[in-house]
Each structure stands twice: as C-alpha cells, then as structure tokens.
Design a protein around this motif. Structure first.
Motif, PDB file in Angstrom:
ATOM      1  N   ASN A 181      -3.857   5.348 -26.379  1.00  0.00           N
ATOM      2  CA  ASN A 181      -5.116   4.616 -26.521  1.00  0.00           C
ATOM      3  C   ASN A 181      -4.986   3.099 -26.335  1.00  0.00           C
ATOM      4  O   ASN A 181      -5.906   2.361 -26.666  1.00  0.00           O
ATOM      5  CB  ASN A 181      -5.700   4.901 -27.904  1.00  0.00           C
ATOM      6  N   ASN A 182      -3.866   2.636 -25.805  1.00  0.00           N
ATOM      7  CA  ASN A 182      -3.657   1.186 -25.751  1.00  0.00           C
ATOM      8  C   ASN A 182      -3.703   0.615 -24.343  1.00  0.00           C
ATOM      9  O   ASN A 182      -3.402  -0.562 -24.141  1.00  0.00           O
ATOM     10  CB  ASN A 182      -2.336   0.816 -26.429  1.00  0.00           C
ATOM     11  N   GLY A 183      -4.084   1.423 -23.387  1.00  0.00           N
ATOM     12  CA  GLY A 183      -4.169   0.906 -22.023  1.00  0.00           C
ATOM     13  C   GLY A 183      -4.056   2.029 -21.005  1.00  0.00           C
ATOM     14  O   GLY A 183      -4.072   3.210 -21.369  1.00  0.00           O
ATOM     15  N   THR A 184      -3.949   1.629 -19.767  1.00  0.00           N
ATOM     16  CA  THR A 184      -3.904   2.605 -18.681  1.00  0.00           C
ATOM     17  C   THR A 184      -2.907   2.168 -17.625  1.00  0.00           C
ATOM     18  O   THR A 184      -2.493   1.004 -17.557  1.00  0.00           O
ATOM     19  CB  THR A 184      -5.278   2.726 -17.995  1.00  0.00           C
ATOM     20  N   MET A 185      -2.590   3.128 -16.798  1.00  0.00           N
ATOM     21  CA  MET A 185      -1.675   2.895 -15.686  1.00  0.00           C
ATOM     22  C   MET A 185      -2.339   3.565 -14.470  1.00  0.00           C
ATOM     23  O   MET A 185      -2.762   4.720 -14.557  1.00  0.00           O
ATOM     24  CB  MET A 185      -0.372   3.590 -16.065  1.00  0.00           C
ATOM     25  N   VAL A 186      -2.509   2.808 -13.405  1.00  0.00           N
ATOM     26  CA  VAL A 186      -3.113   3.337 -12.180  1.00  0.00           C
ATOM     27  C   VAL A 186      -2.030   3.369 -11.109  1.00  0.00           C
ATOM     28  O   VAL A 186      -1.387   2.350 -10.844  1.00  0.00           O
ATOM     29  CB  VAL A 186      -4.314   2.473 -11.727  1.00  0.00           C
ATOM     30  N   VAL A 187      -1.809   4.548 -10.537  1.00  0.00           N
ATOM     31  CA  VAL A 187      -0.764   4.722  -9.520  1.00  0.00           C
ATOM     32  C   VAL A 187      -1.428   5.195  -8.238  1.00  0.00           C
ATOM     33  O   VAL A 187      -2.074   6.242  -8.226  1.00  0.00           O
ATOM     34  CB  VAL A 187       0.276   5.776  -9.961  1.00  0.00           C
ATOM     35  N   MET A 188      -1.310   4.411  -7.191  1.00  0.00           N
ATOM     36  CA  MET A 188      -1.917   4.789  -5.903  1.00  0.00           C
ATOM     37  C   MET A 188      -0.854   4.795  -4.815  1.00  0.00           C
ATOM     38  O   MET A 188       0.081   3.996  -4.846  1.00  0.00           O
ATOM     39  CB  MET A 188      -3.037   3.811  -5.529  1.00  0.00           C
ATOM     40  N   PRO A 189      -1.020   5.705  -3.842  1.00  0.00           N
ATOM     41  CA  PRO A 189      -0.032   5.765  -2.756  1.00  0.00           C
ATOM     42  C   PRO A 189      -0.182   4.586  -1.798  1.00  0.00           C
ATOM     43  O   PRO A 189      -1.257   4.013  -1.701  1.00  0.00           O
ATOM     44  CB  PRO A 189      -0.387   7.073  -2.044  1.00  0.00           C
ATOM     45  N   PRO A 190       0.910   4.243  -1.089  1.00  0.00           N
ATOM     46  CA  PRO A 190       0.780   3.227  -0.043  1.00  0.00           C
ATOM     47  C   PRO A 190      -0.046   3.796   1.111  1.00  0.00           C
ATOM     48  O   PRO A 190      -0.079   5.003   1.322  1.00  0.00           O
ATOM     49  CB  PRO A 190       2.215   2.963   0.392  1.00  0.00           C
TER      50      PRO A 190
ATOM     51  N   LEU B 108      -4.294   8.504 -12.666  1.00  0.00           N
ATOM     52  CA  LEU B 108      -4.660   7.662 -13.804  1.00  0.00           C
ATOM     53  C   LEU B 108      -3.894   8.190 -15.002  1.00  0.00           C
ATOM     54  O   LEU B 108      -3.959   9.391 -15.306  1.00  0.00           O
ATOM     55  CB  LEU B 108      -6.171   7.750 -14.056  1.00  0.00           C
ATOM     56  N   VAL B 109      -3.126   7.328 -15.638  1.00  0.00           N
ATOM     57  CA  VAL B 109      -2.295   7.722 -16.780  1.00  0.00           C
ATOM     58  C   VAL B 109      -2.767   6.929 -17.999  1.00  0.00           C
ATOM     59  O   VAL B 109      -2.927   5.704 -17.922  1.00  0.00           O
ATOM     60  CB  VAL B 109      -0.803   7.425 -16.501  1.00  0.00           C
TER      61      VAL B 109
ATOM     62  N   MET C 150      -9.374  -3.072  -5.210  1.00  0.00           N
ATOM     63  CA  MET C 150      -8.631  -1.855  -4.876  1.00  0.00           C
ATOM     64  C   MET C 150      -7.540  -2.012  -3.818  1.00  0.00           C
ATOM     65  O   MET C 150      -6.503  -1.355  -3.921  1.00  0.00           O
ATOM     66  CB  MET C 150      -9.601  -0.733  -4.460  1.00  0.00           C
ATOM     67  N   PRO C 151      -7.735  -2.845  -2.772  1.00  0.00           N
ATOM     68  CA  PRO C 151      -6.667  -2.938  -1.771  1.00  0.00           C
ATOM     69  C   PRO C 151      -5.301  -3.257  -2.388  1.00  0.00           C
ATOM     70  O   PRO C 151      -4.264  -2.805  -1.896  1.00  0.00           O
ATOM     71  CB  PRO C 151      -7.139  -4.083  -0.866  1.00  0.00           C
ATOM     72  N   PHE C 152      -5.330  -4.018  -3.470  1.00  0.00           N
ATOM     73  CA  PHE C 152      -4.095  -4.413  -4.150  1.00  0.00           C
ATOM     74  C   PHE C 152      -3.371  -3.214  -4.763  1.00  0.00           C
ATOM     75  O   PHE C 152      -2.145  -3.213  -4.894  1.00  0.00           O
ATOM     76  CB  PHE C 152      -4.454  -5.428  -5.249  1.00  0.00           C
ATOM     77  N   PHE C 153      -4.129  -2.181  -5.154  1.00  0.00           N
ATOM     78  CA  PHE C 153      -3.553  -1.090  -5.947  1.00  0.00           C
ATOM     79  C   PHE C 153      -2.707  -0.107  -5.122  1.00  0.00           C
ATOM     80  O   PHE C 153      -1.875   0.603  -5.683  1.00  0.00           O
ATOM     81  CB  PHE C 153      -4.667  -0.312  -6.663  1.00  0.00           C
ATOM     82  N   TYR C 154      -2.935  -0.043  -3.805  1.00  0.00           N
ATOM     83  CA  TYR C 154      -2.212   0.941  -2.990  1.00  0.00           C
ATOM     84  C   TYR C 154      -0.725   0.599  -2.906  1.00  0.00           C
ATOM     85  O   TYR C 154      -0.348  -0.535  -2.629  1.00  0.00           O
ATOM     86  CB  TYR C 154      -2.825   1.039  -1.593  1.00  0.00           C
ATOM     87  N   GLY C 155       0.084   1.603  -3.187  1.00  0.00           N
ATOM     88  CA  GLY C 155       1.532   1.401  -3.157  1.00  0.00           C
ATOM     89  C   GLY C 155       2.056   0.729  -4.410  1.00  0.00           C
ATOM     90  O   GLY C 155       3.186   0.242  -4.435  1.00  0.00           O
ATOM     91  N   ARG C 156       1.231   0.703  -5.471  1.00  0.00           N
ATOM     92  CA  ARG C 156       1.640   0.043  -6.704  1.00  0.00           C
ATOM     93  C   ARG C 156       1.350   0.901  -7.919  1.00  0.00           C
ATOM     94  O   ARG C 156       0.525   1.806  -7.880  1.00  0.00           O
ATOM     95  CB  ARG C 156       0.875  -1.278  -6.894  1.00  0.00           C
ATOM     96  N   THR C 157       2.050   0.561  -9.006  1.00  0.00           N
ATOM     97  CA  THR C 157       1.705   1.054 -10.329  1.00  0.00           C
ATOM     98  C   THR C 157       1.228  -0.150 -11.119  1.00  0.00           C
ATOM     99  O   THR C 157       1.974  -1.114 -11.281  1.00  0.00           O
ATOM    100  CB  THR C 157       2.932   1.686 -11.011  1.00  0.00           C
ATOM    101  N   VAL C 158      -0.036  -0.127 -11.536  1.00  0.00           N
ATOM    102  CA  VAL C 158      -0.635  -1.282 -12.203  1.00  0.00           C
ATOM    103  C   VAL C 158      -1.049  -0.886 -13.627  1.00  0.00           C
ATOM    104  O   VAL C 158      -1.806   0.064 -13.820  1.00  0.00           O
ATOM    105  CB  VAL C 158      -1.864  -1.799 -11.421  1.00  0.00           C
ATOM    106  N   PHE C 159      -0.535  -1.623 -14.605  1.00  0.00           N
ATOM    107  CA  PHE C 159      -0.871  -1.393 -16.014  1.00  0.00           C
ATOM    108  C   PHE C 159      -1.953  -2.381 -16.444  1.00  0.00           C
ATOM    109  O   PHE C 159      -1.915  -3.550 -16.070  1.00  0.00           O
ATOM    110  CB  PHE C 159       0.351  -1.634 -16.909  1.00  0.00           C
ATOM    111  N   THR C 160      -2.910  -1.898 -17.221  1.00  0.00           N
ATOM    112  CA  THR C 160      -3.932  -2.763 -17.818  1.00  0.00           C
ATOM    113  C   THR C 160      -3.966  -2.449 -19.309  1.00  0.00           C
ATOM    114  O   THR C 160      -4.308  -1.328 -19.704  1.00  0.00           O
ATOM    115  CB  THR C 160      -5.321  -2.501 -17.197  1.00  0.00           C
TER     116      THR C 160
END
Lengths: 451, 154
Positions: A269-278, A291-292, A425-435
């Motif tokens: 419950n403390n945040g999220t992780m978004v993983v998108m393919p390159p 979405l994790v 969104m363009p930034f998210f592809y090929g990355r794992t981004v935590f918020t």
C-alpha cells in the motif's frame, strides 16, 4: 502525409505483410525479456504489432497494463500512449461485482473514478454529508467536480470494494462519472466552467471507462476540501439534498473523500511500480506491461540498487510543490513531473518544429521535427539529487501515419515559455518506474519517483 | 530590474475577516466591492518589479494567487500556484470564455490534459499541473508595463 491517406495505405499494405517475430532482451533486470511481433509494409517501414513484456513481475500484487487503441476498439487517431488496466468494483463485503476494462492508469491523480453506467447494476451506497448550519451546507449525498487542467468529471461519490489483481481496497469512496445524457444530480454551473474545454462524461470524451488515480497522495483533495468555502477556487465537493434541489458546496472529511485505492490495500500500500517493454522506433500497435503494487514489500517490488530516487518538493508554500526540476538542452523546467496520464512528453522548446498535419495534441500542438530530436535530461530533486536520462521526440505526422498506439518518442508543446515538462508515457517504455505514496510507510518516506 | 516593496498590507488571517477586493484580469483593482473570505486566507501587497504592484491571496493550504497591477491600476496579469484549480471566471473575468473556446479541441484529445496554452489576440494563458498542484499565469499584452518581461510574472 495526411491521416486520411494512411488508412488506405494500411489496408493496401495488408497484402504485403511480412511478419517477423523477434525476441529482444529488455535489459531491465531479473532476466526479463520482451517479445516483439513486427509487420513491414515495405523493408523500410516496419511497425510492431505487439510488444509484450514476458515474465515481468507476476504474482498476486500485479496486473497487466495494456496500451492499445482504447475502449471503443479499432484505430482512433490520437488514442496513443494511454495505459489501461482492469478494475473490479464490488458492493462492499459481497461478491456482487463488475469488472471494468480500459480504466486509464493515472499516476498524476488520486482515486478511482468509473463511468456510472458501468456499475449501475451494483446499486452502490452513496456517501452522506451532514448539514452544516455555519456554512449553509444542506444534508445530502456527496457529489464531486474533479478537474484536470482541461476537462473535469462530474458525478456522485459511492462506497465500494475495489479489487485490482488480488488486492482489495475495502469499502472506500470512489467517484461515479455521470455519463448519462441527463445528469443526476444536476451539473452545477461552477462545474461546467471548471471543465475548461468541456466535461469528460462519456467513453468518447475520456477514451476510457474510468480513471484509476494511483499518484503520490492518499486522498483526492485533502485539507483543501475539509470546509465548503475555498476562496478563489472552483468547488470540488457538493452536498446534493434528497429533495432534488441544486447541489451546494460542501466540505468532506478525509475519511469520506475519494481515496487512492492503493493506500487501502492490506500490505502493498505504499506505492507502485510500472514496468513497460522497450519499443521500436516506429512504435507498436499494442504494448503490454505490468503494474506492481507496493515498494519493497514483496520479492517482486524491491527497489534495485541501481535505481535513483527523486523526492518531489513537499513544501506546499513552494511554487514547485509536488514537482521535480528538469533541465534539457539548456532550458530549465522547474515544475516537472513523471506521469502515466500524459500521453506524450509535453514541454516547450521553440527550437523543435510544430509544423504538423495532424491536429493539436494538447496545448500548442504536436512536435514534428524533420529528424528525431534527441537530448539528455537532468532531473534535480528537492534535496539536490541529480540524474540524467535520454529523451527523444520523433515526427508526430510520421508516427500517426503508421497507425500504432504506443510510442516512446511522441512530443507535444506545453505552451511557449511554460516552465513545466510532463514526463509522460514515452518515458516509461523500457523502464521500471517507482512512484511512492506520501505518508505511507516506506524505507525512505515521502513522495518520490525512482528508476 | 529594480525590485521595490510597494506596501505590506495587514494580513487578514482569520476566518470571517473581510478580504480586500479583487478584480478580474483587465479590470481596475478598485472597481470591485469587497468580498467576504470565509476561510483562513491572507491578502497582501508584496514586492513587485518597477511599474507594477502585486496583490497576493495566500491560503492555509499553501495556495497562492497573485495579481499584477500596472500604473493605471489595471490588473494586467495573474499567476497561480494552487491545490484546487483557480476559478478562472473570477480571476480572468470575461477572458475565461476566450480561454475555454480556444482549448475545446485540445480538451477532446485522448489522454489527460496536464497543460494548456492560449495566445489569442491580447490574451495569453499558460495553465498546467495536476490535481493538488495547479500552476500557471495569464496576461494581457496591451496592459503590460513597458519594459516588462513576462517571465517576471510568477
């Protein structure tokens, strides 16, 4: 090339399809691979039909993110880079539920909002508002006008269990976006004017069946909405009397305001992780990622050693509140943010051509450089922590002509001189981004991004 | 540019205290009747660049809205940093309708809109941000004091 031409071109291309299946190493740790299926209409113009992140985090705290052409199906010009998830809404404590697909995943807002028609059969209970003699607020049920920079959604609040993956947010306030032709309760004039550019009240307007706000804050308004009087601002919450009389401005305690559902999950419950393919240079017709839920709460959501953390400004009296700084090509954008709800990189750089045939993408139109614009961006957080990453903007005319839905290099103008950069969104592809989510328990507390 | 403090008015910090008037963009500051601020809000004149004065509304949640007033007493610019979106009908006056009409097409593009820009005739509006952090500014080109740089509006 005008878009009308490209439809014919794509149909024509069907006869010459050359299908290639390639497996690319995504290189984002954990042995993750992504699969790309490519169609070429000639050897020089290849577009990915689908890019899928395989064996990316799985588990009960994960769900799929799909970037496709939207809830109406088929290709809609400009439905690009909108990440969708499925959300299940239930009558609290029961198995009486509705699963809603194509809910827009938004890390820039807070709380779940779904089209009212999608949950009409559930008969969800409203949120009561007590009368307040001092402010003149009548007793009634809560409704909300939730505004974005352009557009706003209007509709009543309701209590629901929200289920995403195997996570449960029990009995929280959500908003039902009134998508009826006659609004019930009636739309206040103040909300009509709050919706600069028009109310978002249909699948067509939203290009989604709802909005899932999983951003850095736990509730959607907080202290600003505890009382009904807010000088100088639009009205957010209303009390709508049972008599059917016009809704009146109301304050709501945080406990009944629309809640970021992630904060109501039991553990993650403390945040999220978004993983998108390159993505390939020309994009993909469909991109699938994960979405994790939770940060550092499970084996599948640990912050990697290599990740850098960027704290957003937490002083509400700072003009940079909730922003990080970004410097790109000698320009400073002190009010920048990383955001799944922005479908492109939106910023102002008069050096990039805006001479496009496609219609405007946002404030001042899309960017159409003759050759791909490539720069390094340097983020600076509240504490002075810095890190760099690469940015690219391709020609929007070329990208839209291809008919793909996911692009890692789509850019638009935020308005000349604006000191903001929507790292969309363009930034998210090929990355794992935590918020992370503010005021939730974390190894490092506070609202921050990490990647 | 020389920065001068025009005046520091009394802070009106208590609920129910009448706040000084505010006028919309393009209107004289003195033309509007005083209004009642119902929550903790302070209003003050703060430092301004030469040729202008600034009226600031600051709320307990950190929101601030600044009005820039030229030597003729006309509000020529507004800048905001607010938790809730500022009521543009109130702050931009009749220019709000121009803004709305100009962004109607952009609002209907897919995706959520986190920035908007209008540069039409006399009016410029930059509006951006996300819920909890709305920022932007607006000005009237014809009312800008000579030698004023618009990046000083903040």
């Amino acid at each position: 090339m005008r878009f009308a031409d490209s439809v014919g071109l794509r149909a024509f291309a069907g006869a010459f399809v050359l299908a290639v299946v390639a497996v690319l190493s995504a290189g984002c740790g954990g042995g993750t691979t992504s699969t790309t299926t490519v169609t070429c209409r000639d050897p020089n113009v290849c577009v990915a039909d689908e890019v899928v992140l395989q064996n990316a985090p799985t588990g009960p705290n994960t769900t799929e993110i799909v970037v496709d052409s939207g809830p109406s199906g088929g290709f809609v010009l400009g439905v690009t880079n909108v990440p969708y998830v499925s959300v299940t809404v239930c009558q609290p404590g029961t198995s009486q539920c509705a699963t809603i697909d194509h809910v827009l995943l938004d890390s820039g807002s807070y709380g779940l909002r779904v089209l009212k028609s999608k949950v009409a059969s559930l008969g969800l209970a409203p949120v009561d508002v007590a009368a307040d003699a001092a402010s003149g607020t009548p007793a009634g049920t809560a409704a909300e006008c939730y505004a974005f920079v352009l557009g706003a959604v209007w509709g009543p609040l309701a209590r629901a269990d929200v289920r995403i993956a195997d996570e449960l947010a029990p009995d929280i306030s959500i908003q039902l976006i009134d998508d009826g032709s006659t609004k019930s309760p009636s739309l206040p004039a103040n909300c009509q004017s709050n919706a600069q550019g028009g109310l978002l009240d249909s699948v067509t307007q939203l290009q989604a069946n709802g909005i899932l706000g999983i951003g850095m804050i736990g509730v959607d308004c907080g202290v600003s909405c505890l009382t009904s009087a807010y000088p100088g601002g639009y009205v957010v919450y209303y009390s709508c009397p049972p008599s059917g009389a016009a809704c009146q401005p109301a304050g709501l305690p945080s406990s009944t305001q629309v809640r970021n559902p992630v904060t109501a999950f039991a553990v993650n419950n403390n945040g999220t992780m978004v993983v998108m393919p390159p993505l390939p240079e020309l994009g993909a017709k469909v991109a699938r990622g994960r979405l994790v839920f939770g940060i550092g709460t499970q084996s599948n959501n640990q912050l990697p050693q290599s990740a850098r953390m960027y704290q957003v400004q937490t002083d509400p009296f700072s003009a940079n509140y909730l922003y990080v700084g970004l410097d790109v090509a000698g320009r400073a954008y002190p009010q920048s943010f990383i955001d799944t709800g922005s479908n492109a990189l939106f910023f102002s750089d008069p050096g990039i051509s805006k001479t496009c045939n496609v219609s405007s993408g946002g404030a001042g139109g899309w960017y159409c450089p003759t050759s791909t614009w490539r720069q390094s961006g340097t983020l600076t957080d509240m504490a002075g922590m810095q890190g760099s990453f690469d940015l690219a903007v391709g020609n929007a005319d070329t990208l839209f002509t291809i008919g793909a839905a996911a692009f890692s290099n789509l850019g638009g103008d935020a308005g000349q001189g604006a000191e903001t950069f929507s790292i969309g969104m363009p930034f998210f592809y090929g990355r794992t981004v935590f918020t992370s989510i503010w005021q939730q328990r974390l190894a490092e507390n506070g609202p921050w991004y990490a990647f | 540019m020389r920065r001068i403090v025009v005046a520091v008015a009394a802070l009106l910090t208590m609920a129910g205290v009448a706040a000084p008037a505010h006028a919309a963009l393009g209107e004289p500051l003195s033309s509007v009747q005083s209004e009642q601020a119902k929550t903790r809000a302070s209003r003050s004149s703060v430092a301004a660049a030469s040729g202008a004065s600034v009226q600031e509304l600051r709320l307990a949640d950190g929101s601030s809205i600044r009005q820039y007033v030229n030597a003729q007493g006309i509000v020529f610019a507004v800048a905001w940093s607010t938790r809730i979106k500022p009521d543009f009908g109130q702050w931009l006056g009749h220019h709000a309708a121009t803004f709305d009409a100009a962004v109607a097409d952009a609002a209907r593009q897919p995706g959520l809109k986190r920035s908007a820009m209008v540069d039409q005739g006399d009016l410029v509006v930059q509006s951006f941000g996300r819920p909890g952090a709305f920022n932007g500014k607006a000005w009237l080109k014809s009312q800008l004091p000579s030698s004023w740089q618009t990046d000083a509006i903040r």
